[in-house]
Write an enzyme that holds these catalytic residues in place. Structure first.
Site, PDB file in Angstrom:
ATOM      1  N   ASP A  28      14.869  34.476  96.934  1.00 58.31           N
ATOM      2  CA  ASP A  28      13.413  34.632  96.974  1.00 58.31           C
ATOM      3  C   ASP A  28      12.940  35.129  98.341  1.00 58.31           C
ATOM      4  OD1 ASP A  28      10.877  34.575  95.892  1.00 58.31           O
ATOM      5  OD2 ASP A  28      10.519  32.478  96.411  1.00 58.31           O
ATOM      6  N   GLY A  31       9.470  40.180  98.638  1.00 59.68           N
ATOM      7  CA  GLY A  31       8.129  40.742  98.778  1.00 59.68           C
ATOM      8  C   GLY A  31       7.530  40.415 100.133  1.00 59.68           C
ATOM      9  N   HIS A  45      12.906  44.490  97.833  1.00 59.39           N
ATOM     10  CA  HIS A  45      13.908  44.374  96.771  1.00 59.39           C
ATOM     11  C   HIS A  45      15.126  45.245  97.084  1.00 59.39           C
ATOM     12  CE1 HIS A  45      11.143  41.970  94.611  1.00 59.39           C
ATOM     13  NE2 HIS A  45      10.352  42.941  94.205  1.00 59.39           N
ATOM     14  N   GLU A  75       9.834  34.756  83.648  1.00 57.71           N
ATOM     15  CA  GLU A  75       8.425  34.808  84.054  1.00 57.71           C
ATOM     16  C   GLU A  75       8.109  36.056  84.883  1.00 57.71           C
ATOM     17  OE1 GLU A  75      10.408  32.041  84.370  1.00 57.71           O
ATOM     18  OE2 GLU A  75       9.553  31.051  82.611  1.00 57.71           O
ATOM     19  N   LEU A 139      36.553  35.718  92.348  1.00 60.85           N
ATOM     20  CA  LEU A 139      35.227  35.120  92.180  1.00 60.85           C
ATOM     21  C   LEU A 139      34.564  35.538  90.860  1.00 60.85           C
ATOM     22  CD1 LEU A 139      32.754  33.765  93.963  1.00 60.85           C
ATOM     23  CD2 LEU A 139      31.994  36.132  94.052  1.00 60.85           C
TER      24      LEU A 139
HETATM   25  C1  IPE Z   1      12.284  32.922  91.317  1.00 57.88           C
HETATM   26  O1  IPE Z   1      11.459  33.548  92.232  1.00 57.88           O
HETATM   27  C2  IPE Z   1      13.022  33.922  90.483  1.00 57.88           C
HETATM   28  C3  IPE Z   1      13.952  34.805  91.185  1.00 57.88           C
HETATM   29  C4  IPE Z   1      14.302  34.748  92.439  1.00 57.88           C
HETATM   30  C5  IPE Z   1      14.566  35.814  90.364  1.00 57.88           C
HETATM   31  P1  IPE Z   1       9.889  33.729  91.969  1.00 57.88           P
HETATM   32  O2  IPE Z   1       9.328  34.400  93.168  1.00 57.88           O
HETATM   33  O3  IPE Z   1       9.660  34.393  90.669  1.00 57.88           O
HETATM   34  O4  IPE Z   1       9.402  32.214  91.866  1.00 57.88           O
HETATM   35  P2  IPE Z   1       7.937  31.580  91.982  1.00 57.88           P
HETATM   36  O5  IPE Z   1       7.057  32.393  91.107  1.00 57.88           O
HETATM   37  O6  IPE Z   1       7.520  31.666  93.390  1.00 57.88           O
HETATM   38  O7  IPE Z   1       8.106  30.165  91.537  1.00 57.88           O
HETATM   39  C1  IPE Z   2      12.557  37.534  94.837  1.00 59.95           C
HETATM   40  O1  IPE Z   2      11.624  37.946  95.781  1.00 59.95           O
HETATM   41  C2  IPE Z   2      12.976  38.643  93.904  1.00 59.95           C
HETATM   42  C3  IPE Z   2      12.516  38.496  92.509  1.00 59.95           C
HETATM   43  C4  IPE Z   2      11.821  37.507  92.026  1.00 59.95           C
HETATM   44  C5  IPE Z   2      12.870  39.566  91.606  1.00 59.95           C
HETATM   45  P1  IPE Z   2      10.070  37.978  95.444  1.00 59.95           P
HETATM   46  O2  IPE Z   2       9.727  39.311  94.918  1.00 59.95           O
HETATM   47  O3  IPE Z   2       9.688  36.845  94.607  1.00 59.95           O
HETATM   48  O4  IPE Z   2       9.470  37.825  96.908  1.00 59.95           O
HETATM   49  P2  IPE Z   2       8.195  36.959  97.329  1.00 59.95           P
HETATM   50  O5  IPE Z   2       8.419  35.550  96.878  1.00 59.95           O
HETATM   51  O6  IPE Z   2       7.017  37.576  96.658  1.00 59.95           O
HETATM   52  O7  IPE Z   2       8.154  37.089  98.816  1.00 59.95           O
HETATM   53 MG    MG Z   3       9.048  34.938  95.018  1.00 62.17          MG
END
Ligand code: IPE
Ligand code: IPE
Ligand code: MG
Length: 255
Positions: A28, A31, A45, A75, A139
């Site tokens: 996570d 973004g 990404h 989601e 792995l």
């Molecule tokens: C969880 O991250 C899913 C992945 C890393 C693929 P999100 O960014 O979607 O989670 P929330 O929405 O903050 O809980």
């Molecule tokens: C995780 O990073 C990647 C996916 C969920 C695909 P995010 O895109 O959720 O990044 P943040 O949480 O918005 O920073």
């Molecule tokens: Mg996120």
């Protein structure tokens, strides 16, 4: 004052807690990594793919046997269409580009989740990547895509009911062992260590069933900044934990 005895893993010659066999990661913060740099979210990404490469290599060096990465949740479809489509394209490119490297390193790839919602082209690439690495014995890299922990459990329940309708007439059934073979990570031991980057302390519908006794580790690092040293730190932290599985510290110490 009572103090818990130090943990000594039985059967480990060095007397040290062994490293995790199975590590599961919520990748996570892509973004936010980008936004901090005034870049579009999707740049995060793209950077995240490099972090995956570094982490897989480091996991191999730590003798991790199973690495499970949460790439896209059930989601995440709710995100802007443009971001979703970039993620899908990145997924396709990574599958094509990384396959040779996975093969060279003896890594077996498996993708779990409801793949039926993906573009047929992506589904084909996934099948190809899986079959081209199926013979590898190193792995096991599992990528969770369009995955949700609740989907996994419900999907397993539906399949079990379909395949073993007789079970409902047997007292005490279906039980956990009946359900287990139908879950997404069926032949894989449960995760020992869960890592979530990006600072949030939640599971976000990842491996709900499988993480009943997993050690949880959270880091503020954004996923694109994750790599060998961050993984080493998480594993070192794991090795200081005492896993009791409901027992007392004294029982654990005496094996
Ligand atoms: C969880 O991250 C899913 C992945 C890393 C693929 P999100 O960014 O979607 O989670 P929330 O929405 O903050 O809980
Ligand atoms: C995780 O990073 C990647 C996916 C969920 C695909 P995010 O895109 O959720 O990044 P943040 O949480 O918005 O920073
Ligand atoms: Mg996120």
């Amino acid at each position: 004052m009572h103090s818990e005895p130090a943990v000594v893993a039985s059967g480990d010659p060095a007397g040290q807690v062994p490293g995790p066999r199975h590590v599961a990661i919520v990748m996570d913060g892509n973004g936010r990594w980008a936004q901090r740099r005034h870049l579009p979210r999707v740049a995060g990404h793209a950077k995240g793919v490099e972090a995956v490469r570094r982490t897989v290599e480091a996991a191999v060096r730590h003798d991790v046997e199973y690495l499970t990465l949460f790439a896209f949740s059930s989601e995440n479809w709710q995100r802007p269409a443009e971001e979703v489509s970039v993620l899908m394209r990145l997924f396709m490119t990574a599958l094509q580009k990384e396959i040779a490297q996975l093969r060279a390193n003896g890594i077996r790839l498996r993708v779990v989740g409801d793949l039926s919602r993906f573009d047929p082209k992506l589904q084909r690439l996934i099948e190809q990547a899986e079959s081209r690495t199926a013979h590898n014995t190193g792995l096991l890299l599992t990528v969770a895509a369009n995955y949700g922990g609740r989907w996994d459990i419900m999907n397993a329940v539906r399949t079990l009911l379909r395949e073993r309708p007789d079970l409902i007439h047997q007292p005490g059934h279906p039980d956990e062992a009946d359900l287990a073979p139908f879950l997404a990570l069926a032949d894989t031991p449960e995760p020992d260590l869960f890592i979530r980057t990006g600072g949030e302390q939640r599971i976000s519908n990842f491996l709900l069933w499988q993480m009943a006794y997993t050690e949880l580790y959270f880091t503020d690092l954004f996923w694109p900044d994750f790599g060998a040293s961050a993984l080493a730190e998480a594993i070192a932290d794991f090795r200081r934990r005492e896993r009791r599985f409901g027992r007392t510290g004294a029982q654990v110490a005496s094996g």
